[in-house]
Design a protein around this motif. Sequence first.
Motif, PDB file in Angstrom:
ATOM      1  N   MET A   1       3.933  -5.109  36.717  1.00 14.47           N
ATOM      2  CA  MET A   1       3.966  -3.645  36.849  1.00 14.47           C
ATOM      3  C   MET A   1       2.798  -3.213  37.723  1.00 14.47           C
ATOM      4  O   MET A   1       1.651  -3.479  37.417  1.00 14.47           O
ATOM      5  N   SER A   2       3.146  -2.550  38.804  1.00 15.38           N
ATOM      6  CA  SER A   2       2.062  -2.187  39.718  1.00 15.38           C
ATOM      7  C   SER A   2       1.577  -0.775  39.428  1.00 15.38           C
ATOM      8  O   SER A   2       2.287   0.063  38.881  1.00 15.38           O
ATOM      9  N   MET A   3       0.352  -0.581  39.834  1.00 17.05           N
ATOM     10  CA  MET A   3      -0.287   0.718  39.635  1.00 17.05           C
ATOM     11  C   MET A   3       0.459   1.821  40.398  1.00 17.05           C
ATOM     12  O   MET A   3       0.628   2.939  39.908  1.00 17.05           O
ATOM     13  N   ILE A   4       0.903   1.460  41.612  1.00 14.37           N
ATOM     14  CA  ILE A   4       1.568   2.455  42.457  1.00 14.37           C
ATOM     15  C   ILE A   4       2.839   2.969  41.803  1.00 14.37           C
ATOM     16  O   ILE A   4       3.108   4.174  41.745  1.00 14.37           O
ATOM     17  N   LEU A   5       3.589   2.032  41.224  1.00 12.36           N
ATOM     18  CA  LEU A   5       4.827   2.398  40.545  1.00 12.36           C
ATOM     19  C   LEU A   5       4.533   3.329  39.375  1.00 12.36           C
ATOM     20  O   LEU A   5       5.236   4.323  39.138  1.00 12.36           O
ATOM     21  N   LEU A   6       3.473   2.997  38.661  1.00 11.53           N
ATOM     22  CA  LEU A   6       3.089   3.793  37.494  1.00 11.53           C
ATOM     23  C   LEU A   6       2.752   5.220  37.909  1.00 11.53           C
ATOM     24  O   LEU A   6       3.201   6.191  37.284  1.00 11.53           O
ATOM     25  N   ILE A   7       1.974   5.344  38.993  1.00  8.69           N
ATOM     26  CA  ILE A   7       1.589   6.686  39.455  1.00  8.69           C
ATOM     27  C   ILE A   7       2.822   7.451  39.934  1.00  8.69           C
ATOM     28  O   ILE A   7       2.988   8.645  39.657  1.00  8.69           O
ATOM     29  N   GLY A 137      -2.561   5.116  49.178  1.00  3.71           N
ATOM     30  CA  GLY A 137      -1.436   4.483  49.862  1.00  3.71           C
ATOM     31  C   GLY A 137      -0.100   4.676  49.178  1.00  3.71           C
ATOM     32  O   GLY A 137       0.830   3.906  49.383  1.00  3.71           O
ATOM     33  N   ILE A 138       0.002   5.708  48.311  1.00  3.99           N
ATOM     34  CA  ILE A 138       1.277   5.939  47.628  1.00  3.99           C
ATOM     35  C   ILE A 138       2.157   6.823  48.493  1.00  3.99           C
ATOM     36  O   ILE A 138       1.728   7.885  48.943  1.00  3.99           O
ATOM     37  N   LEU A 139       3.390   6.363  48.736  1.00  3.00           N
ATOM     38  CA  LEU A 139       4.331   7.203  49.461  1.00  3.00           C
ATOM     39  C   LEU A 139       5.174   7.959  48.440  1.00  3.00           C
ATOM     40  O   LEU A 139       5.776   7.353  47.565  1.00  3.00           O
ATOM     41  N   TYR A 140       5.196   9.278  48.559  1.00  4.83           N
ATOM     42  CA  TYR A 140       5.942  10.064  47.585  1.00  4.83           C
ATOM     43  C   TYR A 140       6.751  11.119  48.325  1.00  4.83           C
ATOM     44  O   TYR A 140       6.253  11.722  49.282  1.00  4.83           O
ATOM     45  N   PRO A 141       8.016  11.351  47.927  1.00  2.78           N
ATOM     46  CA  PRO A 141       8.836  12.316  48.659  1.00  2.78           C
ATOM     47  C   PRO A 141       8.186  13.698  48.716  1.00  2.78           C
ATOM     48  O   PRO A 141       7.744  14.220  47.690  1.00  2.78           O
ATOM     49  N   ALA A 142       8.143  14.251  49.911  1.00  2.00           N
ATOM     50  CA  ALA A 142       7.501  15.555  50.088  1.00  2.00           C
ATOM     51  C   ALA A 142       8.205  16.634  49.279  1.00  2.00           C
ATOM     52  O   ALA A 142       7.579  17.543  48.742  1.00  2.00           O
ATOM     53  N   ILE A 263       9.578  -2.242  29.418  1.00  2.00           N
ATOM     54  CA  ILE A 263       8.542  -3.209  29.796  1.00  2.00           C
ATOM     55  C   ILE A 263       7.769  -3.661  28.561  1.00  2.00           C
ATOM     56  O   ILE A 263       7.504  -4.843  28.367  1.00  2.00           O
ATOM     57  N   ALA A 264       7.454  -2.681  27.684  1.00  2.00           N
ATOM     58  CA  ALA A 264       6.686  -3.011  26.485  1.00  2.00           C
ATOM     59  C   ALA A 264       7.494  -3.938  25.578  1.00  2.00           C
ATOM     60  O   ALA A 264       6.966  -4.919  25.053  1.00  2.00           O
ATOM     61  N   PHE A 265       8.788  -3.648  25.418  1.00  2.00           N
ATOM     62  CA  PHE A 265       9.609  -4.490  24.554  1.00  2.00           C
ATOM     63  C   PHE A 265       9.777  -5.885  25.138  1.00  2.00           C
ATOM     64  O   PHE A 265       9.932  -6.859  24.418  1.00  2.00           O
TER      65      PHE A 265
END
Lengths: 306, 327
Positions: A1-7, A137-142, A263-265
Amino acid sequence: MSMILLIEQALNGLQFGVMLFVMAAGLTLVFGVMGLINLAHGSLYMIGAFAAATVAGLTGSFLLALAASLAAAAAAGAIVEIAVIRRLYARDHLDQVLATFALILIFSEGTRWLFGSFPLFLDTPDWLSGPVELPGGILYPAYRLGIIGVGLAVALGLYLLISRTRLGIRIRAGESDREMIAALGVDISKLYTLVFALGAALAGLAGALVGAIQSVQVGMGEPVLILAFVVIVIGGIGSIKGALVASLLVGLTDTMGGFLLPIAFAQVMEPANAMLLGSALASMLIYILMAVVLIVRPSGLFGVRS
Amino acid sequence: MIAEKHLNWLIAALLLAVPVCAWWFGEIYTVTLATRVVVLALAGVGLNLALGAGGLVSLGHAAFFGVGGYAMGILASHGQNYDPILTEPFLIEGTKSMPVIWLVAIIAGGLSALAIGALSLRTSGVYFIMITLAFGQMFYYFAISWPAYGGEDGLSIYVRNGFPGLNTLQPIQYFALCYVLLIAVLLLCARLGASPFGLALNAVRQSAPRVETVGLSPLRLRLTAFVISGAITALAGALFADLSRFVSPTMFSWHTSGEIMIFVILGGVGRLYGPVIGACLFILLEHWLGGVSEYWQLFLGLLLLGVVLFARGGVIGVLTRKEAGHG
């Protein structure tokens, strides 16, 4: 699990929560001032989305579409208030539930009659369609960032409206004692129509904004309506501040739960089962949250015991 | 104008006579339609106990309806595949026997109502409406996201479950079974209404603090009513599932809750036979308006709005010219 995905997921949760707030603010305002439970709030959301999709299809302008959603939902709200809702203020909640349920049937079938059963599509505008690079470096839809911005602006606007303007004073006065402000010469029925139209316009705006991410179809308002109910129950009915806190809480819990629980399970069981159990539990998570809040505070986080 | 008691007898007799005549003339569809009325009326009778007698506006009764439906679906699907539900720590097998299914549905519905009621009854008024609605949705989303029993697609049962000594595949026999259950539950509700519990419940609806001062617990009375109400609605759910031999998350949807509530309101809140006449009307409207226009719900909405705004007390109220159903 990456930090970027989490954010990214956290931002999605925030966007979802902010939209829930725009929806729930009108609902809680109408309940706080008029004491009315309005199930047809989701229909106003739908009307906003359909108006926006129609105008965007005709003119190609997204801003005009948003304006149309506000105008159409506010107009529909005002008409419904004058024709039906006004007769319900003095009735008990059961009558209100039924009459507004009847309104849902009328609005849903009427819309299906006018537009057909197929979903319409509302495109995000070109100037908001690409991603934005956020720090880290997070790409997020405008567009989604835009929604968060609009939602926060609505929150600020409502705060200023209610705490700083003459209309806001009247709304607050109407909440605490409607006979008294009528006696002081405020036209209470005009005030009620205005408050209802304001709530309707916000619902319509939410419908148009979300309609560009999802599809615009009959019945789109109902899942959101029920979530908005959860929000105002958690926040405390009638409290705008409570609605803001609770909608962010619900938005984040729902999105993060759906993402994190499987993910936790997966740490303790095989992936297929973890996915199953995780997603089933995640779909119930906000209701569990609501139950917990009610056990601790039966009148919601910011509610006043009536 | 006629007395409510005579009207009740008339409704019960008509509800029996029409399908029997239809069966005589070979109109099987009408028999099925009447069975639908009876089963949905039973769901309404369940809600009426909470709503009419207890004053609890529950917008989540679809949860119990669905629990009953899924009790039937789960037991019967294991029963038809000869595949036990549990092998560890002890063996639990599925079943195709209606009495067992009903019992499980009633217990499961009662337990869900106990859990939901214990939480929701901490609140009142509009909070209660919204919370029951939200709990209903919780069951709905769980049913959709839990794929073991069909998930969103629902679950089909190939052959209707059996009842000892009857051929339930015969529409008229299944109708008779449902009708007897409905009448039995109506008698039970009439007895309950006249019992000390019913009288106390009636008092709680009118003034909870006064009931409390005479030493009764309003919460316990309401919770009991809610549990019985949930159990009855769950039984109706099991019957409904058996009627269509299909269960799906739609049974849990809040439209179902709304419709069950419409039966009660159309007929008249708090009237013993209110949900029966309400369900009759609803199904007839659905049938007739559905034949006239694809958008029949539009007209249903207008009619409902008219009833709420202008005909308080529902159909029975109009026919007997009495304002409120409860004394």
